[in-house]
Design a protein around this motif. Structure first.
Motif, short mmCIF file in Angstrom:
data_model
loop_
_atom_site.label_atom_id
_atom_site.label_comp_id
_atom_site.label_asym_id
_atom_site.label_seq_id
_atom_site.Cartn_x
_atom_site.Cartn_y
_atom_site.Cartn_z
N HIS A 104 0.95 -1.26 -0.03
CA HIS A 104 0.01 -0.07 -0.12
C HIS A 104 0.94 1.40 -0.05
O HIS A 104 0.41 2.16 -0.71
CB HIS A 104 -0.98 0.01 1.29
CG HIS A 104 -1.93 1.17 1.34
ND1 HIS A 104 -2.89 1.19 0.37
CD2 HIS A 104 -1.99 2.16 2.02
CE1 HIS A 104 -3.56 2.42 0.45
NE2 HIS A 104 -2.79 3.03 1.60
N SER A 107 2.44 1.71 -3.50
CA SER A 107 1.38 2.00 -4.57
C SER A 107 1.05 3.69 -4.14
O SER A 107 0.78 4.28 -4.94
CB SER A 107 0.22 1.30 -4.43
OG SER A 107 -0.41 1.43 -3.35
N ARG A 108 0.91 3.94 -3.00
CA ARG A 108 0.48 5.54 -2.61
C ARG A 108 1.48 6.45 -3.08
O ARG A 108 1.52 7.42 -3.45
CB ARG A 108 0.13 5.66 -1.26
CG ARG A 108 -0.91 5.20 -0.93
CD ARG A 108 -2.22 5.79 -1.58
NE ARG A 108 -3.42 4.98 -1.25
CZ ARG A 108 -4.52 5.45 -1.68
NH1 ARG A 108 -4.65 6.32 -2.72
NH2 ARG A 108 -5.75 4.93 -1.45
N ASP A 122 -5.29 4.36 4.81
CA ASP A 122 -4.45 5.49 4.94
C ASP A 122 -4.82 6.24 6.07
O ASP A 122 -3.87 7.27 6.68
CB ASP A 122 -5.07 6.24 3.63
CG ASP A 122 -4.89 5.83 2.31
OD1 ASP A 122 -3.84 5.29 2.03
OD2 ASP A 122 -5.58 5.56 1.47
#
Length: 138
Positions: A104, A107-108, A122
């Motif tokens: 994650h 990817s962010r 998030d």
């Protein structure tokens, strides 16, 4: 919901029995995973390990640990393998969450993030970096 309805239609049209408790369990799991992790972890995608870990965790929750009620008999959990099962399940979940978190974050970093595509992960990551949390209000 559309996947669930399609699955029920496919099973019922082929003359098979439909286990609605299993269908609703998968639906609940998919919804929770999508909200928290931003994606599903289901059997159709070949990610059965999450279901196996979760099933083992739920089985462990329902297991009677004698040592919790009679501390002098805590050795029974070592003898019957309960301690080993708990430790293994904990390590599997830890590795799983580490991998999901790493994926994650990567990817962010590459795609921006935030806004409408924000997921619970998030929010947790933002709270981790928030220095005002835990500070005394004066």
């Amino acid at each position: 919901m559309a996947n669930m309805v399609a699955k029920i239609q496919n099973l019922s049209s082929s003359g098979g029995l439909v286990d609605l408790s299993e269908v609703f369990a998968v639906l609940s799991n998919d919804i929770i995973c999508r909200v928290v992790f931003g994606r599903k972890f289901n059997r159709e995608e070949g990610e059965n390990y999450f279901h196996v870990m979760l099933a083992e965790f739920l089985d462990l929750l329902g297991t009677f640990a004698v040592g919790e009620f009679i501390p002098s008999l805590a050795w029974v959990s070592r003898l019957n393998g309960l301690n080993v099962r708990v430790k293994r399940n904990n390590e599997e979940f830890d590795a799983f969450f580490e991998r999901v978190l790493d994926e994650h974050i990567k990817s962010r970093r590459g795609g921006g993030g935030g806004g409408e595509g924000e997921i619970f992960l998030d929010v947790l990551l933002a709270l981790k970096d928030d220095v005002s949390i835990g500070a005394q209000q004066g």
